[in-house]
Design a protein around this motif. Structure first.
Motif, PDB file in Angstrom:
ATOM      1  N   THR A 252     -57.827  57.638  12.577  1.00 31.61           N
ATOM      2  CA  THR A 252     -58.043  57.233  13.963  1.00 31.61           C
ATOM      3  C   THR A 252     -59.383  56.509  14.051  1.00 31.61           C
ATOM      4  OG1 THR A 252     -59.231  59.250  14.608  1.00 31.61           O
ATOM      5  CG2 THR A 252     -56.813  59.294  14.749  1.00 31.61           C
ATOM      6  N   PRO A 253     -59.602  55.706  15.105  1.00 32.17           N
ATOM      7  CA  PRO A 253     -60.900  55.030  15.247  1.00 32.17           C
ATOM      8  C   PRO A 253     -62.077  56.001  15.268  1.00 32.17           C
ATOM      9  CG  PRO A 253     -59.299  54.118  16.785  1.00 32.17           C
ATOM     10  CD  PRO A 253     -58.658  55.318  16.164  1.00 32.17           C
ATOM     11  N   SER A 254     -61.935  57.135  15.940  1.00 29.15           N
ATOM     12  CA  SER A 254     -63.047  58.087  16.017  1.00 29.15           C
ATOM     13  C   SER A 254     -63.326  58.724  14.660  1.00 29.15           C
ATOM     14  CB  SER A 254     -62.771  59.168  17.063  1.00 29.15           C
ATOM     15  OG  SER A 254     -61.568  59.855  16.787  1.00 29.15           O
ATOM     16  N   GLU A 255     -62.268  58.995  13.877  1.00 32.99           N
ATOM     17  CA  GLU A 255     -62.469  59.547  12.528  1.00 32.99           C
ATOM     18  C   GLU A 255     -63.229  58.560  11.650  1.00 32.99           C
ATOM     19  OE1 GLU A 255     -58.518  62.420  12.027  1.00 32.99           O
ATOM     20  OE2 GLU A 255     -58.413  60.296  11.452  1.00 32.99           O
ATOM     21  N   TYR A 256     -62.834  57.289  11.736  1.00 34.67           N
ATOM     22  CA  TYR A 256     -63.526  56.276  10.935  1.00 34.67           C
ATOM     23  C   TYR A 256     -64.972  56.094  11.414  1.00 34.67           C
ATOM     24  CZ  TYR A 256     -64.821  51.898   8.746  1.00 34.67           C
ATOM     25  OH  TYR A 256     -65.492  50.948   8.022  1.00 34.67           O
ATOM     26  N   ALA A 257     -65.181  56.030  12.725  1.00 31.36           N
ATOM     27  CA  ALA A 257     -66.529  55.859  13.276  1.00 31.36           C
ATOM     28  C   ALA A 257     -67.434  57.010  12.856  1.00 31.36           C
ATOM     29  CB  ALA A 257     -66.472  55.751  14.791  1.00 31.36           C
ATOM     30  N   ASP A 258     -66.897  58.218  12.797  1.00 35.71           N
ATOM     31  CA  ASP A 258     -67.687  59.372  12.365  1.00 35.71           C
ATOM     32  C   ASP A 258     -68.137  59.222  10.910  1.00 35.71           C
ATOM     33  OD1 ASP A 258     -67.489  60.595  14.814  1.00 35.71           O
ATOM     34  OD2 ASP A 258     -65.846  61.936  14.245  1.00 35.71           O
ATOM     35  N   GLU A 259     -67.228  58.722  10.055  1.00 38.78           N
ATOM     36  CA  GLU A 259     -67.593  58.520   8.651  1.00 38.78           C
ATOM     37  C   GLU A 259     -68.686  57.470   8.509  1.00 38.78           C
ATOM     38  OE1 GLU A 259     -64.826  58.674   5.353  1.00 38.78           O
ATOM     39  OE2 GLU A 259     -63.198  58.881   6.794  1.00 38.78           O
ATOM     40  N   VAL A 260     -68.556  56.365   9.263  1.00 40.49           N
ATOM     41  CA  VAL A 260     -69.551  55.296   9.193  1.00 40.49           C
ATOM     42  C   VAL A 260     -70.914  55.798   9.658  1.00 40.49           C
ATOM     43  CG1 VAL A 260     -70.218  53.068  10.186  1.00 40.49           C
ATOM     44  CG2 VAL A 260     -67.884  53.424   9.390  1.00 40.49           C
ATOM     45  N   SER A 261     -70.910  56.655  10.698  1.00 43.27           N
ATOM     46  CA  SER A 261     -72.179  57.141  11.256  1.00 43.27           C
ATOM     47  C   SER A 261     -72.923  58.054  10.288  1.00 43.27           C
ATOM     48  CB  SER A 261     -71.934  57.866  12.577  1.00 43.27           C
ATOM     49  OG  SER A 261     -71.244  59.081  12.367  1.00 43.27           O
ATOM     50  N   LYS A 262     -72.175  58.691   9.358  1.00 38.41           N
ATOM     51  CA  LYS A 262     -72.822  59.581   8.394  1.00 38.41           C
ATOM     52  C   LYS A 262     -73.600  58.801   7.334  1.00 38.41           C
ATOM     53  CE  LYS A 262     -69.335  63.207   8.914  1.00 38.41           C
ATOM     54  NZ  LYS A 262     -68.169  63.869   8.288  1.00 38.41           N
ATOM     55  N   LYS A 263     -73.263  57.533   7.171  1.00 40.57           N
ATOM     56  CA  LYS A 263     -73.951  56.693   6.202  1.00 40.57           C
ATOM     57  C   LYS A 263     -74.376  55.416   6.906  1.00 40.57           C
ATOM     58  CE  LYS A 263     -73.456  54.750   1.559  1.00 40.57           C
ATOM     59  NZ  LYS A 263     -72.619  54.724   0.345  1.00 40.57           N
ATOM     60  N   ASP A 264     -75.620  55.034   6.764  1.00 40.55           N
ATOM     61  CA  ASP A 264     -76.101  53.803   7.394  1.00 40.55           C
ATOM     62  C   ASP A 264     -75.432  52.626   6.691  1.00 40.55           C
ATOM     63  OD1 ASP A 264     -77.432  51.639   8.456  1.00 40.55           O
ATOM     64  OD2 ASP A 264     -79.368  52.648   8.495  1.00 40.55           O
ATOM     65  N   TYR A 265     -74.328  52.160   7.284  1.00 38.41           N
ATOM     66  CA  TYR A 265     -73.478  51.175   6.607  1.00 38.41           C
ATOM     67  C   TYR A 265     -74.256  49.912   6.232  1.00 38.41           C
ATOM     68  CZ  TYR A 265     -69.335  48.358   5.601  1.00 38.41           C
ATOM     69  OH  TYR A 265     -68.413  47.579   4.979  1.00 38.41           O
ATOM     70  N   ALA A 266     -74.947  49.312   7.210  1.00 38.11           N
ATOM     71  CA  ALA A 266     -75.679  48.057   6.958  1.00 38.11           C
ATOM     72  C   ALA A 266     -76.753  48.258   5.891  1.00 38.11           C
ATOM     73  CB  ALA A 266     -76.298  47.542   8.253  1.00 38.11           C
ATOM     74  N   ALA A 267     -77.420  49.398   5.905  1.00 41.46           N
ATOM     75  CA  ALA A 267     -78.496  49.657   4.942  1.00 41.46           C
ATOM     76  C   ALA A 267     -77.945  49.899   3.539  1.00 41.46           C
ATOM     77  CB  ALA A 267     -79.318  50.859   5.393  1.00 41.46           C
ATOM     78  N   SER A 268     -76.643  50.161   3.444  1.00 42.19           N
ATOM     79  CA  SER A 268     -76.022  50.414   2.132  1.00 42.19           C
ATOM     80  C   SER A 268     -75.627  49.132   1.410  1.00 42.19           C
ATOM     81  CB  SER A 268     -74.785  51.302   2.303  1.00 42.19           C
ATOM     82  OG  SER A 268     -75.139  52.531   2.891  1.00 42.19           O
ATOM     83  N   ILE A 269     -75.795  47.982   2.082  1.00 42.22           N
ATOM     84  CA  ILE A 269     -75.420  46.676   1.511  1.00 42.22           C
ATOM     85  C   ILE A 269     -76.673  45.886   1.190  1.00 42.22           C
ATOM     86  CG2 ILE A 269     -74.216  44.495   1.932  1.00 42.22           C
ATOM     87  CD1 ILE A 269     -72.386  45.998   3.850  1.00 42.22           C
ATOM     88  N   SER A 270     -76.783  45.439  -0.066  1.00 36.93           N
ATOM     89  CA  SER A 270     -77.891  44.564  -0.456  1.00 36.93           C
ATOM     90  C   SER A 270     -77.360  43.143  -0.622  1.00 36.93           C
ATOM     91  CB  SER A 270     -78.484  45.037  -1.794  1.00 36.93           C
ATOM     92  OG  SER A 270     -79.014  46.330  -1.680  1.00 36.93           O
ATOM     93  N   ASN A 271     -77.980  42.191   0.068  1.00 40.89           N
ATOM     94  CA  ASN A 271     -77.630  40.786  -0.105  1.00 40.89           C
ATOM     95  C   ASN A 271     -78.486  40.199  -1.209  1.00 40.89           C
ATOM     96  OD1 ASN A 271     -75.650  40.183   2.163  1.00 40.89           O
ATOM     97  ND2 ASN A 271     -77.308  41.134   3.297  1.00 40.89           N
ATOM     98  N   VAL A 272     -77.842  39.633  -2.217  1.00 39.20           N
ATOM     99  CA  VAL A 272     -78.590  39.143  -3.392  1.00 39.20           C
ATOM    100  C   VAL A 272     -78.455  37.627  -3.518  1.00 39.20           C
ATOM    101  CG1 VAL A 272     -78.365  41.320  -4.596  1.00 39.20           C
ATOM    102  CG2 VAL A 272     -76.588  39.595  -4.894  1.00 39.20           C
TER     103      VAL A 272
END
Length: 272
Positions: A252-272
């Protein structure tokens, strides 16, 4: 630029370089540094991915296995093996003509091992010799250009690109009747072109593009509420939104949003 988010959420050291030209969306890499394999969830997706899997012997010598992940029409998983390094290419919809043995329609929903295919065997060998992100990217670009030159381009490809661009500009929220007016072609001919170039219908690409924009908003926390997100993306109501999201993700959208909130999604991506 679309993405499979669980490569970011479940794996380690996710890096990317955006290209968005010549049929390539972006290059990305990640690792599985854990002591166990990970079954990474793949969502509904109109793009194809080429995944180079590098495993290493105790002597440090690398071995390569190359996966072609076709457009995904329902949620599935991909095995990210323990102690392996991955370098990947995300292709824009339909951009697989450089692999002669793969039929675009036949590749939908499939994972195909590329290493033994005649047209790309030498390219895979060259990729296996590369040790870092930059040399892998440059080697792939060279092989890709050579493969495209050899394959040539069909006259229908440009029309497919033009209509696909309209779908992306409208964030997937465009009806086939509108595509008829905007392109000047009938829905029957549009779907014929999409079947030939993409392996799926124009409506299926609309669904995929809409879903990827929606995911991007959730990943970046761009929307104040799921209710507003449902309205923005033109779902009939909240129930319809939840049903369609779960069909594409298994969540569900709320289940996915909860998972994303547990990890800082943008901070987990490095642009090289």
């Amino acid at each position: 630029m679309s993405i499979q988010p669980y490569f970011v959420l479940d794996a380690d050291n996710f890096c990317q370089r955006v290209l968005l030209q010549n049929g390539i969306s972006h290059f990305y890499s990640f690792r599985n540094s854990s002591s166990a394999d990970i079954r990474v969830r793949l969502f509904v997706d109109g793009c194809n991915n080429i995944i180079f899997e590098y495993s290493f012997s105790k002597s440090g010598k690398s071995e390569l296995r190359t996966h072609f992940v076709g457009s995904t029409v329902e949620p599935r998983t991909f095995c990210v093996r323990k102690n392996c390094e991955y370098f990947c290419v995300r292709l824009q919809p339909g951009a697989i003509s450089f692999i002669k043995e793969i039929d675009v329609k036949g590749s939908v929903g499939k994972i195909i091992i590329l290493d033994e295919l005649d047209s790309v065997r030498e390219y895979c060998r060259m990729m296996g010799e590369q040790k870092d992100f930059d040399t892998r990217m440059k080697t792939f670009l060279f092989c890709y250009a050579e493969g495209k030159k050899s394959a040539g381009e069909k006259s229908s490809t440009e029309l497919f690109r033009q209509i696909s661009d309209i779908i992306v500009q409208r964030r997937g929220m465009v009806k086939i009747s509108e595509l008829e007016k905007l392109s000047g072609y009938s829905s029957r001919y549009i779907n014929h072109i999409f079947d030939s170039e993409f392996g799926l219908s124009a409506k299926q690409l609309c669904t995929s593009v809409k879903f990827q924009f929606l995911l991007d908003d959730l990943n970046k926390n761009n929307s104040p509420s799921l209710t507003e997100l449902s309205s923005e993306y033109e779902f009939y109501d909240q129930s319809h939104f939840i049903h369609e999201f779960k069909k594409c993700t298994g969540k569900t959208p709320s289940e996915y949003a909860d998972e994303v909130s547990k990890k800082d999604y943008a901070a987990s991506i490095s642009n090289v």
